[in-house]
Design an enzyme around this catalytic site. Structure first.
Site, PDB file in Angstrom:
ATOM      1  N   ASP A 383      26.994  26.604 -26.037  1.00 46.47           N
ATOM      2  CA  ASP A 383      28.100  26.306 -27.319  1.00 46.47           C
ATOM      3  C   ASP A 383      29.081  27.214 -27.388  1.00 46.47           C
ATOM      4  O   ASP A 383      28.906  28.321 -26.693  1.00 46.47           O
ATOM      5  CB  ASP A 383      27.061  26.687 -28.381  1.00 46.47           C
ATOM      6  CG  ASP A 383      27.607  26.665 -29.910  1.00 46.47           C
ATOM      7  OD1 ASP A 383      27.749  25.359 -30.279  1.00 46.47           O
ATOM      8  OD2 ASP A 383      28.060  27.599 -30.463  1.00 46.47           O
ATOM      9  N   GLU A 412      30.534  22.934 -24.160  1.00 41.93           N
ATOM     10  CA  GLU A 412      30.728  22.313 -25.577  1.00 41.93           C
ATOM     11  C   GLU A 412      32.132  23.146 -25.801  1.00 41.93           C
ATOM     12  O   GLU A 412      31.952  24.017 -26.692  1.00 41.93           O
ATOM     13  CB  GLU A 412      29.698  22.508 -26.542  1.00 41.93           C
ATOM     14  CG  GLU A 412      29.984  21.794 -27.872  1.00 41.93           C
ATOM     15  CD  GLU A 412      30.501  22.916 -28.822  1.00 41.93           C
ATOM     16  OE1 GLU A 412      30.790  22.407 -29.891  1.00 41.93           O
ATOM     17  OE2 GLU A 412      30.585  24.203 -28.458  1.00 41.93           O
TER      18      GLU A 412
END
Length: 654
Positions: A383, A412
């Protein structure tokens, strides 16, 4: 110190323009295990000297191997090697002036011309042969020494000595032991050899906590009940958002409200509580043993499990107490929470990477990956990696790859292009892309041409996601069934890697939070009770597309993409084919999700290996009920009614 110390004055060979090479060898290029690594370099020297050039390669920690490189003209040399296993490999080009070969070429010419000084040439040759004997194996060294004696022996017949020096056996044996003392070794380039799933993967994201009975928090055992259906749809990776304990301080309520009501479950990305941090599991999901049981159930269905690693903390994370130096503290004694002014994220604390204790911090975070690898996870979605130091990733990912070459990392990072590409260079296997925001044929084509051109294709493996829990694009908000299927077909046929957030996608969920590109009643902040079989779903259509992907090697990567001209600006057409043209597909997508579009495609017959006077058949794999069409020539008609099918996926049949 003299400036001459920076030069190797006796090394006359120069090596440059090696390809592939990424930023002078600073970052690795990527290849799949089945690939041959083709290498090219400019290797040159002064005068007319003949050069020997080899491609030298090895897996990290193993011995070097060499293969000769071919001189293809104009000082360009080409070679190739095939890695035997996944992992970190390295290659380089080595070149040297071949003193014996240069002498021998001149000797043959002088002999043919009747040079009167040929006896002197034999003495020069004898010296070279004697030197080769000193480098040779014992048995062959004796033969070389004998030959050197003969070449020097003026009492022997000159013709016999010339005949010896001209023989092929003589040339082959001496050439086998070249003088490489003044060789030039080019810059090293790492190549990370990946397993096939790095290039071909189909991800399905879902929240295990939403898999329980109505009104109850789901567990890993509940989530396992969805695995057979996900496998039937043709996915090979299931991806969970963070499974760690969720903080209670400043916990967010439904729809990201600042105040949580009793029973609100909070965001999984607010990681850490008294139950533990990044190596702990949220108690309501189960135990580590339950998770390992889930891994086994997934494997039975042919699925791998990806975990989300988000290096951020809730105020309740154990790190805040045990390592306060890893966070920033404000003058009033409170800890700095995440902000993107005017937005405030009080439930999340960013890690302070400028801490003086950065070495211990780096080791600890690397240890998070190592912990879950030990548990049995080999795929990670990371993330917001662009909010952490680039050099941390460069170190961390390489350290892990050296020990665990099978691990796949998905970045991401919805950020600026250079940041995305730098993360890929640093070692991320795959990366999220701007696919979601390319909503017209011309801009989609331009984006794919960027992704499939040098240097990007050497290091960036794109992963196309039509939706995520954070992203519900306007195209889907205003869309219909054709929109969802069209976007899925684009992702599935343009990229080897794709993913969806489900079951929202296959259930055609499209209600936005007012004024935002996000889902209303977002699952990030609440339990959802999905009817996974709700009428109107597109599960069977997704399964059909995934079956086409699995059955056609041409779809399983980014290679072999050729765009096809059309006379309709609402349509994108492209070929996907293998290098040997054994598998060829033509995809035609109507970006107008509401109206029928017709037109002609102009096929590049030469690129397809089809003669201009040859007929060929096309079969629509997406709609098998359609008949085969017989086509001839480059210009052919299409018609796409989105109420029936937003795309054709034609297989070209000879």
């Amino acid at each position: 110190m003299s400036r001459l110390s920076h030069f190797s004055g006796r090394n006359r060979v120069v090596i440059d323009a090696m390809r592939p090479m990424l930023d002078g060898g600073a970052f690795p290029v990527k290849r799949r295990l089945s690939d041959t690594v083709d290498v090219e370099a400019h290797v040159l020297a002064d005068s007319h000297a003949h050069l020997d050039v080899v491609l030298s390669y090895r897996k990290y920690g193993e011995s070097w191997e060499e293969v000769p490189m071919r001189d293809v003209g104009n000082d360009v040399f080409c070679g190739a090697f095939h890695p035997a296993s996944i992992g970190v490999h390295v290659f380089r080009v080595i070149g040297w002036i071949d003193a014996f070969r240069n002498w021998h070429v001149g000797f043959v010419k002088k002999t043919a011309a009747g040079d009167p000084d040929i006896a002197v040439e034999l003495l020069i040759g004898a010296k070279l042969v004697e030197a080769a004997a000193g480098r040779a194996a014992d048995g062959e060294a004796a033969q070389l020494y004998d030959w050197a004696i003969i070449l020097r022996d003026a009492s022997r017949d000159l013709g016999q000595r010339v005949q010896l020096a001209s023989s092929s056996d003589f040339y082959a044996l001496v050439s086998a032991y070249p003088d490489r003392s003044l060789q030039t070794i080019g810059a090293e380039q790492e190549v990370w050899v990946e397993r096939d799933e790095a290039y071909f993967s189909t991800w399905y994201e879902y929240f295990p906590r939403s898999c329980g009975p109505v009104g109850q928090h789901g567990t890993f055992r509940d989530a396992a009940g969805r695995l057979p259906e996900i496998a039937r749809m043709g996915f090979n990776i299931v991806y969970f958002p963070p499974i760690h304990p969720i903080g209670r301080t400043f916990r967010k309520g439904k729809n990201n409200s600042l105040t949580a009501a009793d029973g609100d479950v909070g965001s999984p990305w607010a990681i850490g509580s008294e139950e533990g941090g990044h190596t702990a599991i949220h108690p309501e999901l189960g135990t580590v043993e339950d998770f390992q049981w889930f891994l086994g159930k997934a494997a039975e269905q042919g699925l791998e499990v990806a975990l989300d690693i988000a290096f951020q903390c809730s105020p309740d994370h154990p790190y805040v107490r045990s390592h306060p130096e890893w966070f920033q503290w404000r003058p009033d004694g409170s800890v700095q929470y995440a902000e993107n002014p005017p937005k405030k994220y009080q439930d999340i604390l960013p890690i302070h990477f400028e801490t003086l204790d950065w070495e211990a911090l780096w080791e600890e975070l690397k240890g998070v990956f190592e912990y879950w690898i030990e548990v049995g996870v080999t795929v990670f979605r990371v993330d917001n990696p662009h909010t952490k130091p680039m050099e941390f990733w460069r170190w961390c990912l390489r350290e892990i790859k050296l020990k665990h070459p099978e691990v796949i990392f998905l970045s991401e990072a919805f950020t600026r292009p250079k940041r995305k590409y730098r993360l890929a260079k640093a070692g991320f296997t795959q990366g999220y892309t701007y696919f979601t925001w390319r909503n017209h044929p011309a801009e989609m084509r331009a984006y794919l041409e960027e992704l499939t051109s040098d240097p990007v294709r050497q290091f960036f493996l794109p992963n196309f996601w039509p939706n995520t829990p954070d992203i519900l694009h306007e195209d889907l908000q205003r869309g219909n069934r054709a929109t969802f299927m069209g976007r899925y077909i684009l992702a599935a046929t343009l990229s080897g890697n794709l993913g969806i957030y489900g079951p929202a996608f296959e259930l055609l969920e499209h209600e936005p939070f007012p004024g935002k590109e996000e889902y209303n009643h977002n699952e990030k902040y609440e339990l959802k009770n999905w009817d996974w079989d709700r009428p109107g779903n597109i599960k069977s259509e997704i399964a059909r597309v995934n079956e086409i992907r699995r059955g056609h090697r041409a779809m399983q990567g980014m290679e072999g993409l050729v765009f096809v001209a059309t006379d309709n600006p609402h349509v994108l057409a492209y070929i996907r084919q293998t290098a040997d043209r054994a598998d060829q597909l033509l995809v035609i997508v109507n970006f107008d999700w509401h109206h029928t579009q017709t037109g002609f495609v102009e096929l590049p017959l030469l690129e397809l290996g089809i003669g201009s006077d040859k007929s060929f058949s096309v079969k629509d794999l997406y709609d098998p009920s359609m008949p085969c069409y017989e086509w001839r020539g480059s210009r052919n008609f299409f018609k796409l009614d989105p109420s029936k099918a937003p795309a054709h996926i034609f297989q070209l049949l000879r």
